[in-house]
Write a protein that holds these residues in place. Structure first.
Motif, mmCIF file in Angstrom:
data_model
loop_
_atom_site.group_PDB
_atom_site.id
_atom_site.type_symbol
_atom_site.label_atom_id
_atom_site.label_comp_id
_atom_site.label_asym_id
_atom_site.label_seq_id
_atom_site.Cartn_x
_atom_site.Cartn_y
_atom_site.Cartn_z
ATOM 1 N N VAL A 130 0.809 -1.216 0.000
ATOM 2 C CA VAL A 130 0.000 0.000 0.000
ATOM 3 C C VAL A 130 0.849 1.276 0.000
ATOM 4 C CG1 VAL A 130 -1.571 1.363 1.422
ATOM 5 C CG2 VAL A 130 -2.045 -1.054 1.031
ATOM 6 N N LEU A 131 1.868 1.325 0.829
ATOM 7 C CA LEU A 131 2.701 2.531 0.897
ATOM 8 C C LEU A 131 3.413 2.797 -0.422
ATOM 9 C CD1 LEU A 131 4.309 2.217 4.462
ATOM 10 C CD2 LEU A 131 2.281 3.519 3.782
ATOM 11 N N ASP A 132 3.915 1.734 -1.044
ATOM 12 C CA ASP A 132 4.612 1.899 -2.327
ATOM 13 C C ASP A 132 3.653 2.357 -3.417
ATOM 14 O OD1 ASP A 132 6.921 1.101 -1.097
ATOM 15 O OD2 ASP A 132 6.959 -0.908 -1.961
ATOM 16 N N GLN A 133 2.441 1.801 -3.417
ATOM 17 C CA GLN A 133 1.445 2.211 -4.422
ATOM 18 C C GLN A 133 1.071 3.676 -4.243
ATOM 19 O OE1 GLN A 133 -1.931 3.232 -4.260
ATOM 20 N NE2 GLN A 133 -2.308 3.107 -6.473
ATOM 21 N N LEU A 134 0.911 4.096 -3.007
ATOM 22 C CA LEU A 134 0.517 5.478 -2.736
ATOM 23 C C LEU A 134 1.610 6.465 -3.159
ATOM 24 C CD1 LEU A 134 -1.218 5.055 0.736
ATOM 25 C CD2 LEU A 134 -2.332 5.687 -1.413
ATOM 26 N N VAL A 135 2.878 6.114 -2.920
ATOM 27 C CA VAL A 135 3.970 6.975 -3.369
ATOM 28 C C VAL A 135 3.936 7.120 -4.883
ATOM 29 C CG1 VAL A 135 6.460 7.236 -3.603
ATOM 30 C CG2 VAL A 135 5.514 6.449 -1.456
ATOM 31 N N ILE A 248 8.069 5.624 -16.507
ATOM 32 C CA ILE A 248 8.654 4.796 -15.455
ATOM 33 C C ILE A 248 9.477 5.689 -14.534
ATOM 34 C CG2 ILE A 248 10.087 2.806 -14.938
ATOM 35 C CD1 ILE A 248 7.592 2.132 -16.573
ATOM 36 N N ARG A 249 9.050 5.838 -13.284
ATOM 37 C CA ARG A 249 9.743 6.734 -12.359
ATOM 38 C C ARG A 249 10.734 5.991 -11.472
ATOM 39 N NH1 ARG A 249 9.505 8.242 -7.181
ATOM 40 N NH2 ARG A 249 7.886 6.687 -6.844
ATOM 41 N N SER A 250 10.243 5.020 -10.683
ATOM 42 C CA SER A 250 11.121 4.324 -9.745
ATOM 43 C C SER A 250 10.842 2.829 -9.729
ATOM 44 C CB SER A 250 10.955 4.913 -8.335
ATOM 45 O OG SER A 250 11.589 4.103 -7.382
ATOM 46 N N GLY A 251 9.661 2.467 -9.230
ATOM 47 C CA GLY A 251 9.311 1.054 -9.127
ATOM 48 C C GLY A 251 9.989 0.367 -7.954
ATOM 49 N N LYS A 252 10.659 1.136 -7.121
ATOM 50 C CA LYS A 252 11.433 0.573 -6.015
ATOM 51 C C LYS A 252 10.534 -0.037 -4.948
ATOM 52 C CE LYS A 252 14.719 1.994 -2.413
ATOM 53 N NZ LYS A 252 15.429 3.150 -1.806
ATOM 54 N N GLU A 257 7.903 3.203 2.704
ATOM 55 C CA GLU A 257 8.320 3.201 4.108
ATOM 56 C C GLU A 257 9.255 4.372 4.392
ATOM 57 O OE1 GLU A 257 7.887 1.986 7.795
ATOM 58 O OE2 GLU A 257 7.071 0.715 6.185
ATOM 59 N N GLU A 258 10.052 4.728 3.403
ATOM 60 C CA GLU A 258 11.006 5.829 3.554
ATOM 61 C C GLU A 258 10.361 7.196 3.265
ATOM 62 O OE1 GLU A 258 13.945 4.840 0.693
ATOM 63 O OE2 GLU A 258 14.521 2.954 1.663
ATOM 64 N N HIS A 263 3.457 10.170 11.120
ATOM 65 C CA HIS A 263 2.070 10.626 11.223
ATOM 66 C C HIS A 263 1.253 10.183 10.012
ATOM 67 C CE1 HIS A 263 -1.377 13.235 11.947
ATOM 68 N NE2 HIS A 263 -1.241 13.718 10.718
ATOM 69 N N GLN A 264 1.808 10.327 8.829
ATOM 70 C CA GLN A 264 1.109 9.923 7.604
ATOM 71 C C GLN A 264 0.874 8.418 7.568
ATOM 72 O OE1 GLN A 264 3.893 11.585 4.821
ATOM 73 N NE2 GLN A 264 2.888 13.594 4.781
ATOM 74 N N LYS A 265 1.867 7.652 7.988
ATOM 75 C CA LYS A 265 1.714 6.188 8.003
ATOM 76 C C LYS A 265 0.654 5.757 9.016
ATOM 77 C CE LYS A 265 6.281 5.491 8.099
ATOM 78 N NZ LYS A 265 7.606 4.820 8.125
ATOM 79 N N ASN A 266 0.602 6.423 10.155
ATOM 80 C CA ASN A 266 -0.434 6.095 11.145
ATOM 81 C C ASN A 266 -1.825 6.340 10.579
ATOM 82 O OD1 ASN A 266 1.386 5.315 13.125
ATOM 83 N ND2 ASN A 266 1.453 7.335 14.115
ATOM 84 N N TYR A 267 -1.970 7.439 9.848
ATOM 85 C CA TYR A 267 -3.262 7.749 9.214
ATOM 86 C C TYR A 267 -3.624 6.688 8.172
ATOM 87 C CZ TYR A 267 -6.511 9.906 5.913
ATOM 88 O OH TYR A 267 -7.564 10.136 5.054
#
Length: 286
Positions: A130-135, A248-252, A257-258, A263-267
């Protein structure tokens, strides 16, 4: 037989006066786009995905494989519709018409980011942390758009809302499908051959190893960037709307997580918990 019946159902529509103006007027009620998609998807293969989860790569490999097993090597990123993979047909009915009016020897796959009430033979869903998709979605939908100054704090709510809604609808699609194939982005990055070989054996009943290796190589990031450079355009975006050098930007893996603050991750995790969605965006408990 399936394709012949599909052709018959759509022939009157494709020959009608509305076909040429479909792209401009389908939202105004001239044509019910849901019905067109449902007819196409029923008893066929549906790729229904959340954006920025490896969708383009999956579509390209499938189309290139479709072409290669029929000894047709005239495939590229611009003509996958000719080889049975239809994307964005609501905005380009010409691709659908071109595919159906030719010798439709290629297995048909319909892609959408939108849900349709349909009953596919095979459903393909791509998932991503989820975090990677959102970035990735933030950079594509907001950060790298020209004249866009929307901060991530402001973008999180609509992005999460869309993700949660898509997840719920994908659960419905899984229930309606005869068989579902769940592709994890992380596994796709680490070992695409393993992922596609397993799925293709199921979809096609057999596997052409040489065609698969050739298709994976042809759909590589390196070849996408080469295609964009040679054609002076982005693969899935308009150059006048974005500031990036390549689609194609990153795909990392693990980038989210980085990127996000505590605060954003808690939300994010709080919203996911409310909707019973794991941060890996999996469907394993269905």
């Amino acid at each position: 037989m399936k394709i012949l019946n599909l052709k018959k159902k759509l022939k009157n529509f494709l020959d009608s006066k509305y076909c040429s103006i479909f792209s401009d007027h389908y939202r105004q009620g001239y044509v019910n786009v849901n019905e067109i998609y449902s007819v196409l998807i029923n008893n066929n293969n549906w790729i229904y995905t959340l954006p920025k989860t490896g969708t383009g790569y999956v579509c390209n490999v499938i189309a290139f494989y479709n072409a290669s097993i029929k000894n047709n090597l005239n495939f590229n990123f611009d003509n996958i519709y000719k080889f049975g993979v239809l994307r964005g047909i609501h905005s380009n009915m010409g691709n659908l018409s071109d595919y159906l009016n030719k010798n439709t020897q290629y297995k048909l796959f319909i892609h959408s980011h939108k849900y349709f009430e349909a009953y596919p033979e095979n459903l393909i869903i791509t998932t991503r942390n989820v975090l990677d998709q959102l970035v990735s979605n933030y950079f594509f939908s907001f950060k790298n758009k020209k004249n866009s100054n929307i901060p991530v704090e402001q973008a999180l709510k609509p992005m999460l809302g869309s993700m949660i809604e898509t997840y719920k609808l994908q659960k419905n699609a899984i229930k309606n499908a005869k068989k579902a194939h769940i592709i994890k982005y992380e596994e796709l990055v680490k070992d695409p051959y393993l992922v596609f070989s397993k799925m293709f054996k199921d979809l096609y009943g057999t596997l052409d190893n040489d065609s698969l290796v050739k298709s994976i190589d042809s759909a590589s990031v390196k070849n996408i960037k080469k295609f964009e450079l040679e054609n002076n355009k982005y693969l899935y975006a308009s150059k006048d709307k974005y500031t990036f050098k390549s689609f194609i930007r990153s795909g990392k893996i693990g980038e989210g997580e980085e990127f996000f603050t505590k605060h954003q991750k808690n939300y994010i995790f709080s919203e996911l918990d409310k909707n019973k969605i794991d941060k890996s965006y999996n469907f394993e408990n269905l």
